[in-house]
Design a protein around this motif. Sequence first.
Motif, mmCIF file in Angstrom:
data_model
loop_
_atom_site.group_PDB
_atom_site.id
_atom_site.type_symbol
_atom_site.label_atom_id
_atom_site.label_comp_id
_atom_site.label_asym_id
_atom_site.label_seq_id
_atom_site.Cartn_x
_atom_site.Cartn_y
_atom_site.Cartn_z
ATOM 1 N N GLY A 344 1.060 -1.289 0.054
ATOM 2 C CA GLY A 344 0.102 0.098 0.170
ATOM 3 C C GLY A 344 0.762 1.308 0.124
ATOM 4 O O GLY A 344 1.950 1.229 -0.440
ATOM 5 N N GLU A 345 0.278 2.353 0.383
ATOM 6 C CA GLU A 345 1.084 3.574 0.614
ATOM 7 C C GLU A 345 2.505 3.487 1.405
ATOM 8 O O GLU A 345 3.497 4.086 0.866
ATOM 9 C CB GLU A 345 0.259 4.793 1.216
ATOM 10 C CG GLU A 345 -1.010 5.072 0.120
ATOM 11 C CD GLU A 345 -1.691 6.319 0.705
ATOM 12 O OE1 GLU A 345 -1.439 6.592 2.027
ATOM 13 O OE2 GLU A 345 -2.676 6.487 0.068
ATOM 14 N N LYS A 346 2.504 2.691 2.456
ATOM 15 C CA LYS A 346 3.484 2.505 3.287
ATOM 16 C C LYS A 346 4.504 1.251 3.258
ATOM 17 O O LYS A 346 5.710 1.225 3.378
ATOM 18 C CB LYS A 346 3.046 2.409 4.774
ATOM 19 C CG LYS A 346 2.145 3.738 5.439
ATOM 20 C CD LYS A 346 1.731 3.632 6.715
ATOM 21 C CE LYS A 346 1.090 4.834 7.234
ATOM 22 N NZ LYS A 346 0.807 4.742 8.721
ATOM 23 N N LEU A 347 3.758 0.206 2.706
ATOM 24 C CA LEU A 347 4.797 -0.992 1.982
ATOM 25 C C LEU A 347 4.567 -1.124 0.764
ATOM 26 O O LEU A 347 3.560 -1.248 0.085
ATOM 27 C CB LEU A 347 4.212 -2.186 2.829
ATOM 28 C CG LEU A 347 4.417 -2.020 4.406
ATOM 29 C CD1 LEU A 347 3.634 -3.278 4.840
ATOM 30 C CD2 LEU A 347 6.016 -1.914 4.719
ATOM 31 N N SER A 348 6.050 -1.233 0.217
ATOM 32 C CA SER A 348 5.948 -1.823 -1.158
ATOM 33 C C SER A 348 5.608 -3.285 -1.465
ATOM 34 O O SER A 348 5.586 -4.026 -0.283
ATOM 35 C CB SER A 348 7.519 -1.459 -1.838
ATOM 36 O OG SER A 348 8.429 -2.572 -1.212
ATOM 37 N N GLU A 349 5.532 -3.766 -2.440
ATOM 38 C CA GLU A 349 5.158 -5.188 -2.398
ATOM 39 C C GLU A 349 6.402 -6.273 -2.065
ATOM 40 O O GLU A 349 6.165 -6.951 -1.424
ATOM 41 C CB GLU A 349 5.123 -5.798 -4.063
ATOM 42 C CG GLU A 349 3.768 -5.235 -4.552
ATOM 43 C CD GLU A 349 3.347 -5.505 -6.202
ATOM 44 O OE1 GLU A 349 4.324 -5.316 -6.875
ATOM 45 O OE2 GLU A 349 1.994 -5.810 -6.231
#
Length: 762
Positions: A344-349
Amino acid sequence: MTAFRPTTAALIWAILGCLTIANADDAARESAFHESLVPLLRTYCLDCHDEGSEVSLADTHSALDITKNRDLWIRALAQVRLGSMPPADGDMMDAANRLRMEKLIDELANAVDCVQNPNAGKVALRRLNRIEYRNTIRDLTDVDYEPSDGFPGDDVGYGFDNIGDVLSLPPVLIEKYLDAAEVISGKAIYTPPPGEIYELDKTASDLIGAEDHGGGSGRVVIASNGTVSLQPTLPFGGNYTITITASGDQGGPDPCRMSIQSGRFEKIIDVPEKDAADYEVTMRLGKGTRKIDISFINDYYKDGQDRNLHLHHVHVRGEERRPMFIDTEKLPPSHRRIVFANPGEKLSEDQASAAVLSRFASRAFRRPATAGEVQRLVQLAQTVRQEGGSYEEGLQVAMQAILVSPHFLFKVEQHRSIGPSGKMPPISDYELATRISYFLWSSMPDDELLLLAHRGEIRDRRKLLDKVARMMRDPRCNRFVENFAGQWLQLRNLDNVNPDTRIFRAFDDEVRELMRRETLTFFAAVMRGNLPVTTLLDADFTYLNETLAKYYGIPGVSGDHFRRVSLAGTPRGGLLTHASILTVTSNPTRTSPVKRGKWILDNLLNMPPPPAPPNIPELEKSRLVGTLRQRMEQHRDNPACAACHNMMDPLGFALENFDAVGQWRSRDGRDEIDASGALPDGTEFKGVEDLRRLLSTDRREQFVRCLAEKLLIYGLGRGTEYYDKCAIDQIVADVDRADGKFAYLLVAIIESEPFQKQGHRE
């Protein structure tokens, strides 16, 4: 001159002191051999086992020689304990001398220095067996995956199916693990089902309007401007790819040209080749019946140059595009537990994948996953996404890699070198957590046990006792009951016995299962109630339901549920009177005192008799007459048989009041049951009550030692060796100090040197 440091001096004195103690111990053993054992050997053994005989004991000239030829002397010890030596036609050995000889041979053959770092032994790399694999998968993923019949069975060693030396990994099992990992990951992590795929193949001659044009062999030749069509009924709306196999007779300055049209969509394609080639067009089509026109649009004929369109084949393919959104409310519990981080906004895949896979791999490997291991798993998930897969599909593939890793399929323990002083190194805290968990739960450690390992508190005795107590109360400890007790007591063999129901009409498959349940429930009650382990032999209660109570002839029990039932006033009590044990040690048509006696020697006294000598006919095939006892006595007239049967038969005959399916009787046909017996050492008993008393009192230490050794074998996953004697002595002493309580026996196993440390193989 440099003065010795105090620590150096102390070390030297300690070494000198150890050498002095060791020399004193060696001298004491030599004295015991020459002054005590040799006179007994001359009196009772050397007439037959002299130099040059098949089994010579006269070649042993010192206590050191006994340790060098340990296997021979351990076999001799077994024969003395069984009472099979000296033979019946030799000098009679009284009970006191037999006990002295047993003690001397045991001390000399199993001589181990219990002070100076006795070998803790080393366990072979152990694969998870079928039961451990299923339990671990369930506890790790919440998926109950039962290995199929295609999974090879697990071999048995030392009476158990979790022994490292016999748990091989054949190629077919590797294939099964790969298949299982794919199924398990698909169930544990939810991904939206793939969209429907629609495909249609048409030869050109089957197209609408093809009959208006020439051709042959399925081909259509459009010689002048014209159109053919197909009219598929599409199951969903979306993008469809139409592949047209076409060629052209080229004439004039331009290539052959065709138009593909549906509704307002049209695309013109050049067909410049004389040979057939594929031409693709992608268009969006709605659900339902749709018409697709294929037209030849640039006919040409001049000066003998003729331009024509050749159509060979048409293929239509569409793949339904379903929304990738996942309703979290509909996710299975396994998915929510495993996939706790999402991009999401705070975590990349990659960051979300690393968080999920690091925790999952650490739990699967039963120790913290390394940064390198996590990075490789993240890269694998990334590759899946790059090839069009979703975030969840990437995690599924990485999970499959974890589930086929040797660090998951095997209980891996890092090799440790023994220190200069000979001190055995402890296994790691995580490895100890794994040993404890597979011992009591046949599965991976839970988060609480792993946290104790992480904090370095797993060897804190108070915390260990608390944890073991909680583990015993946990339902997962039923696995220990089923797997240890089921194999120790040979209850698994109950599936393979087939009593003759024409003789034993009360027996059926329902009773078979109730018998098994009684014994397992009883064992669990003794364990969870922390009762003395001898309760297994002398309990005055059991667990029954109405059906099994009626089978036993015990009134006052109603209902299907099992409950504790008093056996006061009945001939039953303890394991020896359980129908499961009595049935599994019988023949289909009659009791077997030999099997029952052997079962007691094997499983309660740890005195397994040697295999029967060759060319000895079975009882039914011998020319013997009279009652079963009389026929057995005639059988023992053969000296080759008497050696072992003198110990086995009396034990088995004590149970003769119970028939081949565990029901009480006072007669065998017309013959009155005689359940009396005497052991080679002169101990006499009459019936099962005397035998129970004998085993739980006079032979109590032997029974406790037997159970401790069986538990140690099961817990370690290896057979015991002579150097385990120190550990077993300590376990038995610890249990004695705790009044024989079951929980303290389990703790003593866990705290033992072989369980806590890593030694070497001799």
